[in-house]
Write an enzyme that holds these catalytic residues in place. Structure first.
Site, PDB file in Angstrom:
ATOM      1  N   ARG A 206      11.241   5.492  -4.590  1.00 58.57           N
ATOM      2  CA  ARG A 206       9.839   5.921  -4.409  1.00 58.57           C
ATOM      3  C   ARG A 206       9.465   6.933  -5.488  1.00 58.57           C
ATOM      4  NH1 ARG A 206      11.042   5.033   1.386  1.00 58.57           N
ATOM      5  NH2 ARG A 206      11.999   7.087   1.515  1.00 58.57           N
ATOM      6  N   PHE A 225       5.793  -5.231   2.314  1.00 54.65           N
ATOM      7  CA  PHE A 225       6.749  -4.709   3.300  1.00 54.65           C
ATOM      8  C   PHE A 225       6.692  -3.179   3.255  1.00 54.65           C
ATOM      9  CE2 PHE A 225       8.426  -8.668   1.465  1.00 54.65           C
ATOM     10  CZ  PHE A 225       8.514  -9.475   2.581  1.00 54.65           C
ATOM     11  N   ASP A 254       2.222  -5.078   5.789  1.00 60.25           N
ATOM     12  CA  ASP A 254       3.374  -5.083   6.704  1.00 60.25           C
ATOM     13  C   ASP A 254       2.962  -5.856   7.954  1.00 60.25           C
ATOM     14  OD1 ASP A 254       6.125  -3.251   6.684  1.00 60.25           O
ATOM     15  OD2 ASP A 254       5.538  -3.886   8.695  1.00 60.25           O
ATOM     16  N   SER A 255       3.966  -6.343   8.695  1.00 64.39           N
ATOM     17  CA  SER A 255       3.646  -7.068   9.915  1.00 64.39           C
ATOM     18  C   SER A 255       3.762  -6.172  11.147  1.00 64.39           C
ATOM     19  CB  SER A 255       4.554  -8.288  10.055  1.00 64.39           C
ATOM     20  OG  SER A 255       5.893  -7.875   9.997  1.00 64.39           O
ATOM     21  N   ASP A 304       9.920  -5.045  -0.934  1.00 64.42           N
ATOM     22  CA  ASP A 304      11.062  -4.398  -0.255  1.00 64.42           C
ATOM     23  C   ASP A 304      11.278  -5.042   1.109  1.00 64.42           C
ATOM     24  OD1 ASP A 304      13.084  -2.647   0.409  1.00 64.42           O
ATOM     25  OD2 ASP A 304      11.740  -0.999   0.936  1.00 64.42           O
ATOM     26  N   CYS A 344      18.129  -5.524   0.511  1.00 66.32           N
ATOM     27  CA  CYS A 344      19.013  -4.612   1.240  1.00 66.32           C
ATOM     28  C   CYS A 344      20.054  -5.410   2.025  1.00 66.32           C
ATOM     29  CB  CYS A 344      18.221  -3.684   2.155  1.00 66.32           C
ATOM     30  SG  CYS A 344      17.266  -4.548   3.406  1.00 66.32           S
TER      31      CYS A 344
END
Ligand code: SAH
Length: 400
Positions: A206, A225, A254-255, A304, A344
């Protein structure tokens, strides 16, 4: 004292100090959940002291490779104290810190994050579950703090045959907290947020995104995301430091609606204008396709995604999903635009991820310079003995 005898040839990984013993390596022996067992090679030589996990494929996790080591409260106090002390070596620029990172800190299955004066722990193996009270006391003693919240509701618990557990383990107080990260402020709820409440592992990336935003003066930014908008705040902070916020447009997707609401609140918390950022409660894949159809382009895109491949067994399907996402992102990248793309997934190594991103670029008909490799912040250490610790990898690609 119970003994676990390995099959011939299965002692090698423990001799290299890798802490896991798989079910298939064991010839005989066992114990109760989390009980300390003595692991021996097929010819009866001591290999390690380990915690037995009767329900897991990883049937035992080593505490120590020293035959003289006693696995007791003093042992755990010392492991916790050294992990906490090691964080003093890193310049973290945050009061959100990962204090214990499982295997890398010699405590397989234990994750502990500190948010200001509150500790949040995940007990994800039978071994740390059994020693929970001792570990909780050790954590308070090593940090001088009083509040410890338990978030043992991650999927890894099921594989260990353990039920989910959440709530205050020591002390009590607010679960809604605000931390400082670099020059900005971010809020989280340790009771309801993802994992322990926040993705501390992306802290350095970030920061890097903020620096790039300032240097390159991004106009159109797409944060996919976004969770609670960490990269969005970073971009705005970078632009502000360069006096370049006017005219910038940021879209964050984002969800999770609660995450997006918090992301929006982070604008005001950091003194940014609401009107500059748009937050979409949507599926990233569908949104990227729509943007491609609409012919839109962006100067910076962050990808991400969540973990698609928890283990190597899921790698193939995950590789296709990563490739698809990255292909769409490449199509949306303006010439000179920056793509920060992450995985990730422990099951996708750095080389494979690089190949996936490269072939996504080729499919999209886009060439780019890979200018940087990114990874988890140093309080999520990787160790020589445990390569699985390198789970988060990222690339910065600049479109030609
Ligand atoms: N970049 C974030 C962390 C991202 S975690 C940060 O810096 O804090 C991954 C996020 O992806 C989660 O917030 C999850 O809600 C979201 N997510 C998962 N699948 C998704 C999908 N198909 N579309 C949109 N968001 C999704």
């Amino acid at each position: 004292m119970k003994v676990l005898r390995l099959r011939p040839g299965k002692e090698r990984s423990l001799q290299r100090r890798h802490p896991w013993v798989f079910e298939s390596a064991i010839a005989k022996g066992g114990g109760d959940a989390g009980e300390t067992v003595r692991i021996e090679s097929a010819d009866g030589k001591f290999l390690a002291w380990a915690a037995f996990s009767p329900n897991s494929k990883i049937r035992a996790r080593a505490w120590s490779f020293d035959e003289k080591q006693r696995i007791d409260a003093a042992f755990f106090a010392s492991r916790v104290a050294s992990a906490v002390e090691a964080r003093g070596l890193f310049d973290l620029q945050s009061d959100g810190v990962r204090l214990i990172h499982g295997e890398a800190d010699g405590l397989p299955g234990l994750i502990v994050d500190r948010y200001g004066d509150t500790l949040v722990a995940q007990f994800l193996s039978a071994g740390v579950e059994r020693w929970k009270a001792v570990l909780a006391d050790a954590l308070l003693a090593a940090t001088g703090l009083q509040k410890l919240y338990e978030r043992s509701d991650a999927s890894g618990r099921e594989r260990e045959g353990l039920p989910p557990v959440t709530g205050w383990l020591r002390g009590s107080g607010e679960t809604e907290l605000t931390i400082r990260e670099h020059e900005w402020r971010l809020s989280l709820d340790v009771a309801t947020g993802h994992k322990t409440g926040f993705y501390l592992d992306q802290r350095d990336s970030r920061k890097r995104f903020a620096e790039l935003a300032a240097q390159r003066r991004f106009r159109r930014v797409l944060n996919c995301f976004c969770y609670t908008g960490g990269f969005t705040v970073a971009a705005l902070a970078g632009l502000k430091s360069a006096g370049a916020t006017t005219g910038a447009e940021l879209i964050s997707i984002d969800s999770s609606l609660p995450a997006l609401e918090r992301a929006r609140a982070h604008l005001a918390l950091n003194g940014f204008d609401d009107a500059q950022a748009e937050f979409l409660d949507a599926d990233v894949n569908a949104s990227l396709r729509r943007f491609v159809d609409e012919g839109r382009t962006f100067d910076a895109i962050v990808l991400d995604p969540p973990k698609f491949a928890p283990t190597v067994a899921h790698a193939e399907r995950a590789a296709r999903a990563y490739k698809d996402l990255n292909r769409q992102a490449f199509k949306l990248l303006a010439p000179g635009g920056h793509l920060l793309t992450f995985s990730c997934s422990g099951g996708i190594g750095a080389d494979l991820f690089h190949k996936i991103v490269a072939s996504a670029g080729i499919d999209a008909g886009v060439d780019g310079y890979i200018t940087e490799r990114l990874g988890a912040a140093p309080d999520h250490p990787m160790t020589i003995e445990f390569p699985e610790g390198e789970y988060l990898k990222g690339l910065v690609v600049v479109r030609k």
